[in-house]
Design an enzyme around this catalytic site. Structure first.
Site, PDB file in Angstrom:
ATOM      1  N   SER B 134       0.819  -1.202   0.000  1.00 21.21           N
ATOM      2  CA  SER B 134       0.000   0.000   0.000  1.00 21.21           C
ATOM      3  C   SER B 134       0.861   1.263   0.000  1.00 21.21           C
ATOM      4  O   SER B 134       0.481   2.292  -0.561  1.00 21.21           O
ATOM      5  CB  SER B 134      -0.896   0.000   1.237  1.00 21.21           C
ATOM      6  OG  SER B 134      -1.725  -1.135   1.219  1.00 21.21           O
ATOM      7  N   GLU B 377      -5.734  -3.356  -5.626  1.00 23.00           N
ATOM      8  CA  GLU B 377      -6.078  -1.969  -5.993  1.00 23.00           C
ATOM      9  C   GLU B 377      -6.378  -1.125  -4.743  1.00 23.00           C
ATOM     10  O   GLU B 377      -7.228  -0.255  -4.769  1.00 23.00           O
ATOM     11  CB  GLU B 377      -7.277  -1.932  -6.942  1.00 23.00           C
ATOM     12  CG  GLU B 377      -6.985  -2.431  -8.336  1.00 23.00           C
ATOM     13  CD  GLU B 377      -5.962  -1.584  -9.062  1.00 23.00           C
ATOM     14  OE1 GLU B 377      -4.824  -2.062  -9.194  1.00 23.00           O
ATOM     15  OE2 GLU B 377      -6.280  -0.462  -9.475  1.00 23.00           O
TER      16      GLU B 377
END
Lengths: 369, 400
Positions: B134, B377
């Site tokens: 992330s 994502e």
């Protein structure tokens, strides 16, 4: 074609009502909750916005605006954002006006709508809820029987807003097909009719500024011109859908009020030298609340838009209402949690919003779009 | 004006995608779940030629004003068929999305035209590294300039369709690498690395919980040289450059991932609904929740949660189509869809009991497939962080 954009007119309505709700309704909310009374002056101002009169036809003295469920949802959300009690009280006349407008006979429209088209707030109401834990609008215990040319109503209703000051109680009842009636019918019962007994004002945990009553119908006889829609009767599923859309819209308003207050508080309140909003434990709660509020609103608008297309929306409106009821409660609860001990103190409004948010999973039929 | 009704012409087109999902994907769904790393060429060839034919015949509709929304709709249909197979479909994928978002018009034409014809091709995006997921700003892969080339060094993981893009088709991989490690995220730039470029190797292909039909590769870059004009956009290191392009890609791809999740969730819900119908288990909507059974409440809750996620997703895509900034709404859609579909599919297994747990049916597979949508994502948590920053008006420095 898919669109998430309000029309210019809807934006204007939203801004007008939001301004009124934020600047005038909200500051009075706490006092209303404590005293149980909404200042009449505020109701008059809301009345002047045309919230009830606007949609009434010109021949009874209204403005003849089109009645649009999405717009109704926007109005309900904004008013409830100001104060749920106020929203329910100010919009209560719609409980009579809209079903009569949509399904009443010409004579009924003239009789019931003309008094609501004046310059002053006039109370009006409907009686749907009943005091049973398993109350279900599709299987009510209040019944109607044909008796000669008349109808006789028997049963108990509760949570009837403004019953004491309303001339007419639009009363929903179970009916028998043996009598040639639909499973659910509605009757325009004069408050002073024989057999109608209105109890003392109810005491609830929330919605405290709206006077609601239990109403007893003991062999209450009404004449046939008081059967809503005359021999055609009503489309109850549609009215129920319109009610559920209104309730979910109000749930969005309450949730948004609680969320915004908690968000602003979290940016001010410091712990360990920094605003608590800079801690993920708090920030993530707020993010979740924001998602849920948007989700509630979109589900509400979806159901409303089906209504506006004239389609059956019982499933959609029930989904929206159940979702909104549960999400509003969670959001309001989290708002109290963000404020911690302060959230529990009546100096802050979040505890009031938690009490008000509890309404939605419990009570039906006190609003309509 | 607020409207949630799809046009008949769109509904008709979606039925074509639904037929693909039902007839080409469902029948092979279990096979490619049980035989991970096998390549479904029959499916790939069929879908490749079908979509080339559609564009050749000018059937491919989406008016630019509804392109992102349409992509979400078709994604939902195809993932109703099979999310793993959907991800394996030969197309520009995330690599193409990066080229479209960060490339110049000339670069877009140069790198994307190959998808118009010829053999099936893939393009992938390589951003995650063993040491950073992330926290994409911590990327340690570097690109250093040497004469008229960029020289890339580093290791990338979790690269969807990495194998097919890097080695097994005439595709490419978009690699995010730092041109100036002192510049932090501003120094991170996207580079197109063509298939079989010397120095790029597929180290391994992962074994996963779900979406097994889709290859997830680890790629290594050792003195991998690419021409200067393979850097997408401007090589200049500016504070607002570079990473902004990653984010712009996410604004478009997060609603699509949300739509993927929704397709899987709908598959599970449809299965449960049909099962209930066959077994005369009623689901009554209009009645009071206090009179509903636990099963009715669960099922209606699942349906409503799925719809909530779908509406948030449509909104995010619609905003993009309308030219509105949608980072907040895209993250909301992704966070909501990833979470609720994870829960919906888990609940579907529970409602069906041993039937749900059995590999005879696909419900257990959908539960495994669904989970990825709450991770890739941008995980649930990263999306909440983005939402929180937006609603609080905080920078990434103030809230991290």
């Amino acid at each position: 074609m898919i669109s998430f954009e309000l029309s210019d007119e809807q934006k204007m309505v939203r801004d007008t009502v939001a301004g009124f709700a934020g600047n005038e309704v909200r500051p009075a909310a706490r006092a209303s909750d404590e005293t149980g009374v909404i200042p009449f002056e505020l109701l008059s101002k809301a009345w002047d916005l045309g919230l009830v009169r606007g949609c009434l036809p010109e021949n009874v003295g209204g403005y003849g605006d089109p009645r649009i469920a999405v717009t109704g949802a926007i109005v309900a959300e904004e008013l409830a954002y100001g104060d749920l009690s106020f929203a329910v009280h100010a919009l209560a006349p719609r409980l009579l006006a809209f079903p009569v407008l949509e399904m009443g006979t010409e004579e009924q429209q003239h009789r019931c709508l003309s008094p609501l088209a004046g310059d002053q707030f006039v109370a009006a109401t409907a009686a749907l809820m009943e005091p049973y834990f398993d109350f279900d609008p599709v299987e009510m215990r209040t019944t109607v029987l044909r008796s000669g040319g008349d109808y006789v109503i028997t049963g108990v209703k509760c949570c009837v807003p403004l019953a004491m000051e309303s001339e007419t109680l639009l009363t929903y009842v179970s009916a028998s097909t043996k009598d040639g009636l639909s499973p659910v019918e509605a009757f325009l019962v004069p408050r002073n009719a024989e057999g109608v007994r209105i109890s003392e004002r109810e005491k609830h945990m929330g919605l405290k500024a709206v006077a609601t009553y239990e109403v007893l119908f003991e062999h209450c006889r009404v004449t046939s011109e008081n059967r809503l829609g005359g021999e055609r009767g009503i489309n109850f599923a549609r009215l129920l859908s319109e009610s559920r859309v209104a309730m979910s819209a109000m749930a969005v308003g309450v949730a948004r009020a609680a969320f915004e207050y908690a968000r602003d508080y979290a940016k001010e309140r410091k712990a360990f030298g920094v605003p608590i909003a800079t801690k993920q434990a708090i920030a993530f709660m707020l993010a979740d609340m924001a998602i849920e509020i948007d989700a509630m609103r979109l589900l509400t608008w979806e159901a409303a838009s089906w209504l506006d297309k004239g389609l059956d929306a019982l499933k959609e409106s029930s989904q929206a209402r159940n979702y909104a009821a549960s999400a509003a409660l969670t959001v309001a609860d989290n708002a109290v949690q963000v404020l911690g001990g302060h959230g529990y103190i009546r100096e802050h409004p979040v505890e009031m919003w938690l009490r008000n948010a509890r309404l939605f999973g419990v009570i039906e039929g006190v609003a309509i779009v | 004006m607020i409207d949630f009704e799809l046009e008949p012409q769109i509904v008709k087109l979606l039925s074509v995608y639904h037929a693909t999902a039902e007839n080409l994907m469902r029948p092979i769904s279990r096979r490619y779940d049980e035989h991970e790393h096998e390549e479904p060429w029959e499916f790939w060839n069929a879908i490749w030629s079908a979509s080339r034919n559609r564009s050749a015949q000018g059937v491919e509709p989406p008016p630019a004003s509804a392109r992102n929304l349409f992509t979400c709709l078709t994604t939902e249909e195809l993932c109703w068929g099979d999310a793993g197979l959907f991800l394996s479909i030969p197309n520009p994928g995330l690599g193409g999305a990066a080229v479209a978002a960060a490339g110049t018009p000339e670069q877009r034409a140069r790198f994307l035209s190959r998808f118009r014809d010829g053999k099936p091709k893939w393009a992938a995006m390589a951003i995650t590294e063993p040491g950073c997921g992330s926290d994409s700003a911590a990327i340690s892969t570097t690109a250093r300039r040497e004469g008229d080339h960029w020289v890339i060094n580093g290791t990338k993981i979790f690269c969807t369709a990495g194998l097919m893009s890097a080695e097994k088709s005439e595709g490419f991989v978009v690699v995010w690498a730092s041109v100036d490690r002192n510049a932090g995220r501003a120094g991170i730039k996207p580079f197109v690395v063509e298939h079989n470029t010397p120095g790029m190797t597929v180290v391994r292909v992962e074994n996963k919980l779900g979406i097994r039909a889709s290859d997830t590769a680890m790629l290594s870059f050792e003195d991998c040289r690419v021409p200067l004009d393979h850097l997408l956009g401007s090589p200049e290191v500016t504070p607002e450059g570079g990473f902004k392009d990653v984010m712009a890609t996410f604004d478009a791809t997060r609603p699509i991932v949300a739509a993927m999740a929704i397709g899987v969730g709908r598959a599970a819900l449809d299965f449960v609904r049909e099962f209930f119908q066959r077994n005369n288990v009623p689901v009554r909507y209009g009645i009071s929740t206090r009179r509903q059974t636990a099963i009715e409440r669960d099922f209606i809750e699942m349906e409503t949660q799925l719809k909530a996620a779908r509406l948030l997703t449509w909104r995010a895509a619609w905003m993009l189509d309308a030219g509105l900034r949608n980072s907040l709404e895209a993250s909301m859609a992704k966070a909501k869809a990833g979470r609720v579909v994870t829960l919906i599919t888990q609940k579907a297994v529970e409602l069906l009991g041993p039937l749900g747990y059995s590999r005879k049916e696909l419900v257990e597979k959908w539960m495994r497939d669904a989970k990825i949508n709450d991770i890739f994502e941008g995980t649930q948590q990263i999306n909440l962080l983005i939402i929180a920053r937006r609603i609080l008006g905080y920078s990434s420095k103030e809230l991290n």
